[in-house]
Design a protein around this motif. Structure first.
Motif, PDB file in Angstrom:
ATOM      1  N   UNK B  66      -5.882   4.543   4.459  1.00  0.00           N
ATOM      2  CA  UNK B  66      -6.095   3.536   5.494  1.00  0.00           C
ATOM      3  C   UNK B  66      -7.453   3.742   6.182  1.00  0.00           C
ATOM      4  N   UNK B  67      -7.850   5.019   6.379  1.00  0.00           N
ATOM      5  CA  UNK B  67      -9.168   5.304   6.961  1.00  0.00           C
ATOM      6  C   UNK B  67     -10.271   4.813   6.030  1.00  0.00           C
ATOM      7  N   UNK B  68     -10.080   5.005   4.741  1.00  0.00           N
ATOM      8  CA  UNK B  68     -11.091   4.549   3.772  1.00  0.00           C
ATOM      9  C   UNK B  68     -11.151   3.018   3.736  1.00  0.00           C
ATOM     10  N   UNK B  69      -9.984   2.385   3.838  1.00  0.00           N
ATOM     11  CA  UNK B  69      -9.934   0.919   3.896  1.00  0.00           C
ATOM     12  C   UNK B  69     -10.717   0.420   5.102  1.00  0.00           C
ATOM     13  N   UNK B  70     -10.469   1.042   6.251  1.00  0.00           N
ATOM     14  CA  UNK B  70     -11.131   0.623   7.493  1.00  0.00           C
ATOM     15  C   UNK B  70     -12.649   0.820   7.400  1.00  0.00           C
ATOM     16  N   UNK B  71     -13.058   1.954   6.817  1.00  0.00           N
ATOM     17  CA  UNK B  71     -14.492   2.229   6.685  1.00  0.00           C
ATOM     18  C   UNK B  71     -15.160   1.228   5.747  1.00  0.00           C
ATOM     19  N   UNK B  72     -14.449   0.857   4.683  1.00  0.00           N
ATOM     20  CA  UNK B  72     -15.051  -0.011   3.666  1.00  0.00           C
ATOM     21  C   UNK B  72     -15.022  -1.480   4.062  1.00  0.00           C
ATOM     22  N   UNK B  73     -13.929  -1.928   4.691  1.00  0.00           N
ATOM     23  CA  UNK B  73     -13.742  -3.370   4.892  1.00  0.00           C
ATOM     24  C   UNK B  73     -13.695  -3.782   6.351  1.00  0.00           C
ATOM     25  N   UNK B  74     -13.611  -2.799   7.248  1.00  0.00           N
ATOM     26  CA  UNK B  74     -13.455  -3.153   8.661  1.00  0.00           C
ATOM     27  C   UNK B  74     -12.014  -3.503   8.968  1.00  0.00           C
ATOM     28  N   UNK B  75     -11.710  -3.751  10.247  1.00  0.00           N
ATOM     29  CA  UNK B  75     -10.333  -4.090  10.615  1.00  0.00           C
ATOM     30  C   UNK B  75      -9.930  -5.417   9.998  1.00  0.00           C
ATOM     31  N   UNK B  76      -8.632  -5.567   9.737  1.00  0.00           N
ATOM     32  CA  UNK B  76      -8.134  -6.821   9.158  1.00  0.00           C
ATOM     33  C   UNK B  76      -6.818  -6.605   8.446  1.00  0.00           C
ATOM     34  N   UNK B  77      -6.401  -7.631   7.716  1.00  0.00           N
ATOM     35  CA  UNK B  77      -5.113  -7.566   7.027  1.00  0.00           C
ATOM     36  C   UNK B  77      -5.129  -6.497   5.941  1.00  0.00           C
ATOM     37  N   UNK B  78      -4.070  -5.721   5.885  1.00  0.00           N
ATOM     38  CA  UNK B  78      -3.985  -4.603   4.944  1.00  0.00           C
ATOM     39  C   UNK B  78      -2.969  -4.855   3.832  1.00  0.00           C
ATOM     40  N   UNK B  79      -1.765  -5.282   4.192  1.00  0.00           N
ATOM     41  CA  UNK B  79      -0.768  -5.594   3.165  1.00  0.00           C
ATOM     42  C   UNK B  79       0.236  -6.611   3.674  1.00  0.00           C
ATOM     43  N   UNK B  80       0.951  -7.205   2.709  1.00  0.00           N
ATOM     44  CA  UNK B  80       2.068  -8.077   3.045  1.00  0.00           C
ATOM     45  C   UNK B  80       3.326  -7.423   2.476  1.00  0.00           C
TER      46      UNK B  80
END
Lengths: 134, 134
Positions: B66-80
């Motif tokens: 999740x930290x890598x997701x945030x660093x790469x894409x910024x805040x936003x939708x993660x999963x459904x």
């Protein structure tokens, strides 16, 4: 704002037919509705799986906001739509608590429902649609 | 796979308290549950607004996915998250139709429910969780 439920989650895809095939095969989803929305520069399909609705959106050209989203971020989740009773009332309430709106008035979305979008800046990067099926 | 409904949509945020404040104020959402999930390296909160559930996820360190997701894409939708009756059966069915799974067996998610993730490669960039509340 009185939210009823998650109406649907929308994903941007580069090839609508290919994505529909995958969603049908992997999730057992079926197409409820498929339309070209010229004003938004997209072709969209609403899929149903049980009570879940999943929308797939594909840009028609390179100019639309959705095309720019796809170019910048790749395919993936685009927005979450929250069902409300009255979109106009929801926009008034959102504005009164300081939300930045993309649409200050409802417009027609897929299936001819009233929809409006809240700017992702207001919700930590999340693009939220409010929609009424009423 | 028999999907019942959209269980929730999850967003990654850099500051859980700040995001909770925004979601409570703008959407009238209330916190149903808040937990630290050490195994995933996150703190998470489930918000409720009507029948809608929205999950906010905040990384505890710089190492988690999740930290890598945030660093790469910024805040936003993660999963459904899609609600099913039986996560194990859903995983079997997903595997039988060629889905690539992140979790081959259910694990415990927020609220101690059984959850498992499908690889986003299988669904055009969308990270899908299957969850049972049964």
């Amino acid at each position: 704002m009185e939210i009823r439920a998650i109406d649907h989650v929308a994903m941007v895809v580069p090839d609508l037919d290919a994505a529909l095939g995958v969603y049908e095969r992997l999730l057992g989803a079926t197409v409820e509705n498929r339309e070209t929305l010229e004003a938004q520069g997209v072709e969209a399909a609403m899929l149903r799986a049980g009570d879940a609705r999943l929308e797939l959106i594909c840009p028609l050209d390179q100019e639309s906001g959705v095309a720019r989203f796809l170019a910048a971020r790749g395919p993936g989740m685009h927005h979450v739509a929250l069902q409300v009773e009255d979109v106009t009332a929801a926009l008034d309430e959102l504005e009164s608590v300081g939300a930045r709106l993309i649409d200050s008035r409802p417009r027609r979305g897929l299936g001819d429902h009233e929809v409006a979008f809240v700017h992702p800046e207001s919700l930590h990067g999340v693009l939220v649609e409010v929609v009424s099926r009423g």
